[in-house]
Design a protein around this motif. Structure first.
Motif, PDB file in Angstrom:
ATOM      1  N   LEU A   1     -34.698   9.935 -64.997  1.00 54.00           N
ATOM      2  CA  LEU A   1     -36.080  10.331 -65.535  1.00 54.00           C
ATOM      3  C   LEU A   1     -36.447   9.061 -66.727  1.00 54.00           C
ATOM      4  O   LEU A   1     -37.500   8.651 -66.924  1.00 54.00           O
ATOM      5  N   PRO A   2     -35.460   8.936 -67.431  1.00 54.01           N
ATOM      6  CA  PRO A   2     -35.731   7.933 -68.516  1.00 54.01           C
ATOM      7  C   PRO A   2     -36.218   6.662 -68.060  1.00 54.01           C
ATOM      8  O   PRO A   2     -37.078   5.832 -68.647  1.00 54.01           O
ATOM      9  N   SER A   3     -35.725   6.098 -66.811  1.00 51.50           N
ATOM     10  CA  SER A   3     -36.265   4.870 -66.495  1.00 51.50           C
ATOM     11  C   SER A   3     -37.637   4.885 -65.998  1.00 51.50           C
ATOM     12  O   SER A   3     -38.616   4.017 -66.167  1.00 51.50           O
ATOM     13  N   PHE A   4     -37.848   6.056 -65.533  1.00 51.12           N
ATOM     14  CA  PHE A   4     -39.484   6.015 -64.966  1.00 51.12           C
ATOM     15  C   PHE A   4     -40.368   6.439 -66.267  1.00 51.12           C
ATOM     16  O   PHE A   4     -41.554   5.795 -66.504  1.00 51.12           O
ATOM     17  N   LEU A   5     -39.907   7.099 -67.400  1.00 55.80           N
ATOM     18  CA  LEU A   5     -40.738   7.658 -68.301  1.00 55.80           C
ATOM     19  C   LEU A   5     -41.115   6.395 -69.178  1.00 55.80           C
ATOM     20  O   LEU A   5     -41.984   6.191 -69.871  1.00 55.80           O
ATOM     21  N   ILE A   6     -39.908   5.820 -69.464  1.00 58.78           N
ATOM     22  CA  ILE A   6     -39.856   4.765 -70.460  1.00 58.78           C
ATOM     23  C   ILE A   6     -40.726   3.343 -69.975  1.00 58.78           C
ATOM     24  O   ILE A   6     -41.609   2.731 -70.715  1.00 58.78           O
ATOM     25  N   MET A   7     -40.611   3.317 -68.828  1.00 58.68           N
ATOM     26  CA  MET A   7     -41.412   2.019 -68.303  1.00 58.68           C
ATOM     27  C   MET A   7     -42.793   2.548 -68.039  1.00 58.68           C
ATOM     28  O   MET A   7     -43.822   1.711 -68.354  1.00 58.68           O
ATOM     29  N   LEU A   8     -43.077   3.795 -67.750  1.00 59.63           N
ATOM     30  CA  LEU A   8     -44.557   4.319 -67.561  1.00 59.63           C
ATOM     31  C   LEU A   8     -45.024   4.157 -69.074  1.00 59.63           C
ATOM     32  O   LEU A   8     -46.118   3.825 -69.183  1.00 59.63           O
ATOM     33  N   TYR A   9     -44.480   4.420 -70.037  1.00 62.20           N
ATOM     34  CA  TYR A   9     -45.132   4.313 -71.511  1.00 62.20           C
ATOM     35  C   TYR A   9     -45.263   2.789 -71.820  1.00 62.20           C
ATOM     36  O   TYR A   9     -46.471   2.582 -72.172  1.00 62.20           O
ATOM     37  N   PHE A  10     -44.504   1.988 -71.474  1.00 56.40           N
ATOM     38  CA  PHE A  10     -44.730   0.643 -71.749  1.00 56.40           C
ATOM     39  C   PHE A  10     -45.837   0.144 -70.873  1.00 56.40           C
ATOM     40  O   PHE A  10     -46.665  -0.895 -71.154  1.00 56.40           O
ATOM     41  N   SER A  11     -45.828   0.592 -69.696  1.00 56.34           N
ATOM     42  CA  SER A  11     -47.141   0.156 -68.943  1.00 56.34           C
ATOM     43  C   SER A  11     -48.743   0.501 -69.307  1.00 56.34           C
ATOM     44  O   SER A  11     -49.518  -0.201 -69.046  1.00 56.34           O
ATOM     45  N   LEU A  12     -48.357   1.634 -70.194  1.00 59.39           N
ATOM     46  CA  LEU A  12     -49.735   2.225 -70.485  1.00 59.39           C
ATOM     47  C   LEU A  12     -50.402   1.490 -71.738  1.00 59.39           C
ATOM     48  O   LEU A  12     -51.226   1.424 -72.083  1.00 59.39           O
ATOM     49  N   VAL A  13     -49.246   1.264 -72.766  1.00 55.89           N
ATOM     50  CA  VAL A  13     -49.658   0.850 -73.993  1.00 55.89           C
ATOM     51  C   VAL A  13     -49.759  -0.973 -73.948  1.00 55.89           C
ATOM     52  O   VAL A  13     -50.159  -1.537 -74.975  1.00 55.89           O
ATOM     53  N   SER A  14     -49.391  -1.353 -73.052  1.00 56.24           N
ATOM     54  CA  SER A  14     -49.396  -2.913 -72.924  1.00 56.24           C
ATOM     55  C   SER A  14     -50.620  -3.613 -72.310  1.00 56.24           C
ATOM     56  O   SER A  14     -51.331  -2.738 -71.489  1.00 56.24           O
ATOM     57  N   ASN A  15     -51.139  -4.769 -72.741  1.00 61.50           N
ATOM     58  CA  ASN A  15     -52.217  -5.370 -72.053  1.00 61.50           C
ATOM     59  C   ASN A  15     -51.703  -6.185 -70.749  1.00 61.50           C
ATOM     60  O   ASN A  15     -51.256  -7.138 -70.857  1.00 61.50           O
ATOM     61  N   GLN A  16     -51.846  -5.478 -69.723  1.00 61.73           N
ATOM     62  CA  GLN A  16     -51.600  -6.022 -68.326  1.00 61.73           C
ATOM     63  C   GLN A  16     -52.252  -6.883 -67.760  1.00 61.73           C
ATOM     64  O   GLN A  16     -53.695  -7.044 -67.890  1.00 61.73           O
ATOM     65  N   ASN A  17     -51.806  -7.833 -67.009  1.00 68.33           N
ATOM     66  CA  ASN A  17     -52.176  -9.080 -66.126  1.00 68.33           C
ATOM     67  C   ASN A  17     -51.751  -8.629 -64.695  1.00 68.33           C
ATOM     68  O   ASN A  17     -50.893  -7.734 -64.656  1.00 68.33           O
ATOM     69  N   THR A  18     -51.935  -9.326 -63.815  1.00 69.67           N
ATOM     70  CA  THR A  18     -51.502  -9.305 -62.601  1.00 69.67           C
ATOM     71  C   THR A  18     -49.961  -9.273 -62.316  1.00 69.67           C
ATOM     72  O   THR A  18     -49.579  -8.495 -61.686  1.00 69.67           O
ATOM     73  N   TYR A  19     -49.673 -10.285 -63.276  1.00 69.41           N
ATOM     74  CA  TYR A  19     -47.987 -10.418 -62.985  1.00 69.41           C
ATOM     75  C   TYR A  19     -47.251  -9.411 -63.537  1.00 69.41           C
ATOM     76  O   TYR A  19     -46.370  -8.701 -63.073  1.00 69.41           O
ATOM     77  N   THR A  20     -47.583  -8.797 -64.815  1.00 72.16           N
ATOM     78  CA  THR A  20     -47.004  -7.732 -65.235  1.00 72.16           C
ATOM     79  C   THR A  20     -47.449  -6.203 -64.508  1.00 72.16           C
ATOM     80  O   THR A  20     -46.481  -5.211 -64.382  1.00 72.16           O
TER      81      THR A  20
ATOM     82  N   ILE B   1     -31.985  13.968 -61.291  1.00 73.23           N
ATOM     83  CA  ILE B   1     -33.366  14.077 -61.900  1.00 73.23           C
ATOM     84  C   ILE B   1     -33.184  13.625 -63.383  1.00 73.23           C
ATOM     85  O   ILE B   1     -34.004  12.907 -63.992  1.00 73.23           O
ATOM     86  N   ILE B   2     -32.449  14.337 -64.075  1.00 76.90           N
ATOM     87  CA  ILE B   2     -32.022  14.072 -65.501  1.00 76.90           C
ATOM     88  C   ILE B   2     -31.996  12.625 -65.867  1.00 76.90           C
ATOM     89  O   ILE B   2     -32.245  11.965 -66.488  1.00 76.90           O
ATOM     90  N   MET B   3     -30.915  12.025 -64.922  1.00 77.64           N
ATOM     91  CA  MET B   3     -30.214  10.842 -65.488  1.00 77.64           C
ATOM     92  C   MET B   3     -31.285   9.532 -64.912  1.00 77.64           C
ATOM     93  O   MET B   3     -31.140   8.514 -65.407  1.00 77.64           O
TER      94      MET B   3
ATOM     95  N   PHE C   1     -37.877  11.874 -58.506  1.00 74.04           N
ATOM     96  CA  PHE C   1     -38.756  13.100 -57.949  1.00 74.04           C
ATOM     97  C   PHE C   1     -38.544  13.289 -56.558  1.00 74.04           C
ATOM     98  O   PHE C   1     -38.689  14.307 -55.796  1.00 74.04           O
ATOM     99  N   VAL C   2     -38.172  12.207 -55.774  1.00 71.87           N
ATOM    100  CA  VAL C   2     -38.155  12.521 -54.235  1.00 71.87           C
ATOM    101  C   VAL C   2     -36.794  12.362 -53.924  1.00 71.87           C
ATOM    102  O   VAL C   2     -36.304  13.586 -53.341  1.00 71.87           O
ATOM    103  N   PHE C   3     -35.928  11.515 -54.082  1.00 72.01           N
ATOM    104  CA  PHE C   3     -34.460  11.459 -53.526  1.00 72.01           C
ATOM    105  C   PHE C   3     -33.788  12.604 -54.038  1.00 72.01           C
ATOM    106  O   PHE C   3     -33.058  13.238 -53.066  1.00 72.01           O
ATOM    107  N   PRO C   4     -33.639  13.123 -54.861  1.00 75.29           N
ATOM    108  CA  PRO C   4     -32.890  14.531 -55.331  1.00 75.29           C
ATOM    109  C   PRO C   4     -33.243  15.346 -54.727  1.00 75.29           C
ATOM    110  O   PRO C   4     -32.602  16.277 -54.597  1.00 75.29           O
ATOM    111  N   LEU C   5     -34.607  15.597 -54.199  1.00 77.31           N
ATOM    112  CA  LEU C   5     -34.999  16.996 -53.594  1.00 77.31           C
ATOM    113  C   LEU C   5     -34.859  16.573 -52.120  1.00 77.31           C
ATOM    114  O   LEU C   5     -34.699  17.771 -51.292  1.00 77.31           O
ATOM    115  N   ARG C   6     -34.396  15.322 -51.576  1.00 73.24           N
ATOM    116  CA  ARG C   6     -34.036  15.292 -50.373  1.00 73.24           C
ATOM    117  C   ARG C   6     -32.566  15.410 -49.757  1.00 73.24           C
ATOM    118  O   ARG C   6     -32.186  15.901 -48.733  1.00 73.24           O
TER     119      ARG C   6
END
Length: 249
Positions: free
Chosen positions: A54-73, A50-52, A89-94
């Motif tokens: 998590l950064p991939s999810f949170l960082i990309m989530l941040y960029f997805s929220l602050v960017s002006n998205q089009n269909t491609y992005t 989970i710890i290792m 969140f799913v694999f580590p619990l399984r």
């Protein structure tokens, strides 16, 4: 940051990936079936995942929220987040690894690796993708999303199969039989490589290429060492099975 500076940064990151690939020919990352003592403080295997991741999810989530998205992005952000939501969140619990540990140093190194890859890809999609001639109608995008879908399916089905080999309370390893395991020891890694090859085709930029190269640098040595481990642990292991790519490697 302009495209030239960004591509130079990606080239440096690719060079480091090649160096890591060479290093991993001689060093086996001590987690999972290759866990061993002597690597310092250990943490729960599940919390480590989970710890290792998590950064991939949170960082990309941040960029997805602050960017002006089009269909491609939007599609590229969504595919990345789907993969890393599962990984975080799913694999580590399984996984049935109660009581198993991993060295803290492995989790920390993976945090750095994931943070850099997510930052490069997120930054590009947010601020530089307007200079990319690729679009959802392009052949590389259509081919890439097909690869991603096939790779994701292979990866998920392989993980499910491996997890289901253990009954509740079991901690040992067994020989996986059937499906792609008939041909290779690590179809989960094979699927992930196909998946990120597809992402690199869709994104069509140096950040995505650097992530694909890092994926290969990590998973190719890992799969080969898994294969050797199986053969050493199980004398009856299928002799014609390859490590990663059917009939080849």
């Amino acid at each position: 940051m302009n495209n030239t500076d960004f591509n130079t940064l990606c080239a440096i990151w690719i060079f480091i990936a090649v160096a890591a690939f060479i290093l991993l020919q001689f060093v086996t990352a001590p987690y999972g079936r290759h866990t061993k003592k002597g690597w310092g403080i250990e943490i729960s295997n599940q919390w480590g995942w989970i710890i290792m991741e998590l950064p991939s999810f949170l960082i990309m989530l941040y960029f997805s929220l602050v960017s002006n998205q089009n269909t491609y992005t939007l599609i590229l952000f969504a595919l990345w987040l789907i993969h890393y939501f599962n990984r975080t969140f799913v694999f580590p619990l399984r996984i049935k690894t109660k009581g198993k540990k991993m060295p803290l140093v492995i989790a920390i190194s993976a945090i750095f690796f994931n943070a850099v890859n997510a930052s490069l890809n997120g930054y590009y999609l947010s601020y530089l993708s307007g200079n990319n001639s690729s679009s959802v109608e392009s052949i590389n995008f259509i081919l890439g999303i097909s690869f991603f879908a096939v790779g994701f399916f292979i990866n998920q089905k392989s993980d499910h199969y491996l997890i289901s080999l253990r009954k509740p309370g079991e901690r040992g390893y067994k020989i996986p039989i059937g499906w792609l395991f008939k041909y290779i020891s690590c179809p989960n890694h094979f699927g992930e490589i196909i998946q990120w090859t597809g992402f690199a085709l869709m994104a069509y930029n140096y950040a995505a290429l650097s992530f694909l190269i890092w994926t290969l640098a990590n998973l190719v040595p890992r799969a080969i060492k898994h294969h050797r481990w199986y053969k050493e642990k199980f004398p009856e292991y299928p002799p014609n099975r390859k490590a990663l790519i059917p009939w080849l490697i």
